[in-house]
Design a protein around this motif. Sequence first.
Motif, PDB file in Angstrom:
ATOM      1  N   SER A 297      -7.745   1.585   5.181  1.00  0.00           N
ATOM      2  CA  SER A 297      -7.052   2.872   5.072  1.00  0.00           C
ATOM      3  C   SER A 297      -7.986   3.940   4.498  1.00  0.00           C
ATOM      4  O   SER A 297      -9.072   3.641   4.000  1.00  0.00           O
TER       5      SER A 297
ATOM      6  N   THR B  95      -8.127   5.346   1.766  1.00  0.00           N
ATOM      7  CA  THR B  95      -8.094   5.385   0.303  1.00  0.00           C
ATOM      8  C   THR B  95      -9.481   5.741  -0.221  1.00  0.00           C
ATOM      9  O   THR B  95     -10.469   5.079   0.128  1.00  0.00           O
TER      10      THR B  95
ATOM     11  N   TRP C 120       0.868  -1.180   0.000  1.00  0.00           N
ATOM     12  CA  TRP C 120       0.000   0.000   0.000  1.00  0.00           C
ATOM     13  C   TRP C 120       0.897   1.221   0.000  1.00  0.00           C
ATOM     14  O   TRP C 120       1.828   1.327   0.794  1.00  0.00           O
ATOM     15  N   ASP C 121       0.646   2.186  -0.890  1.00  0.00           N
ATOM     16  CA  ASP C 121       1.551   3.328  -0.980  1.00  0.00           C
ATOM     17  C   ASP C 121       0.858   4.666  -0.775  1.00  0.00           C
ATOM     18  O   ASP C 121       1.184   5.657  -1.393  1.00  0.00           O
ATOM     19  N   GLY C 122      -0.102   4.677   0.099  1.00  0.00           N
ATOM     20  CA  GLY C 122      -0.752   5.937   0.428  1.00  0.00           C
ATOM     21  C   GLY C 122      -2.148   6.001  -0.162  1.00  0.00           C
ATOM     22  O   GLY C 122      -2.524   5.179  -1.002  1.00  0.00           O
ATOM     23  N   PRO C 123      -2.910   6.964   0.256  1.00  0.00           N
ATOM     24  CA  PRO C 123      -4.318   7.043  -0.141  1.00  0.00           C
ATOM     25  C   PRO C 123      -4.549   7.122  -1.652  1.00  0.00           C
ATOM     26  O   PRO C 123      -5.552   6.649  -2.147  1.00  0.00           O
ATOM     27  N   GLU C 124      -3.628   7.712  -2.373  1.00  0.00           N
ATOM     28  CA  GLU C 124      -3.845   7.856  -3.812  1.00  0.00           C
ATOM     29  C   GLU C 124      -3.380   6.647  -4.608  1.00  0.00           C
ATOM     30  O   GLU C 124      -3.685   6.529  -5.795  1.00  0.00           O
ATOM     31  N   GLU C 125      -2.600   5.761  -3.993  1.00  0.00           N
ATOM     32  CA  GLU C 125      -2.173   4.499  -4.606  1.00  0.00           C
ATOM     33  C   GLU C 125      -1.554   4.685  -5.998  1.00  0.00           C
ATOM     34  O   GLU C 125      -1.760   3.874  -6.896  1.00  0.00           O
ATOM     35  N   GLU C 126      -0.784   5.742  -6.167  1.00  0.00           N
ATOM     36  CA  GLU C 126      -0.203   6.050  -7.477  1.00  0.00           C
ATOM     37  C   GLU C 126       0.737   4.959  -7.974  1.00  0.00           C
ATOM     38  O   GLU C 126       0.727   4.618  -9.159  1.00  0.00           O
TER      39      GLU C 126
ATOM     40  N   ASP D 217      -9.070  -3.418   2.821  1.00  0.00           N
ATOM     41  CA  ASP D 217      -8.252  -2.315   3.316  1.00  0.00           C
ATOM     42  C   ASP D 217      -9.080  -1.339   4.143  1.00  0.00           C
ATOM     43  O   ASP D 217     -10.161  -0.916   3.734  1.00  0.00           O
TER      44      ASP D 217
END
Length: 130
Positions: free
Chosen positions: A74, A76, A25-31, A72
């Motif tokens: 989170s 997101t 998982w790489d943060g809310p924007e999941e870029e 998840d």
Amino acid sequence: SRLGILTVRHLKRLERVILGYLEVWDGPEEEARLGILETLQCTIEHAWPRMPCRLPVLLPALLKMIWDVHTDQSPTPEPVRVALLQGATECLILLDRCSKGQVKVLLEGVYRNCEETRVRECIRKVQENT
């Protein structure tokens, strides 16, 4: 996409990178995960003759990512979750096409035993795609 079929030369290393990004998982924007799904789609399209032998590695990784996105907790945003699930589903459809239907066969048992609506929806889309 510039490499085309020459992507095959780097497939083993590229596979490790793709798997690594799908897991995290790489943060809310999941870029990063959205970008790696695009990379995987492009790789499947260009290196399709070599993709059926990659099913034992890629199929579980994509299913795990779908499950992780579904469960998840989170922050997101929902549109990002939808984009991730859609990207993973597209990858599964491409894998199914280049493996001549093997993905559909492998997903039958998962579909029957899974009770989660979003996960079943992704699998259903793969199974209905011709």
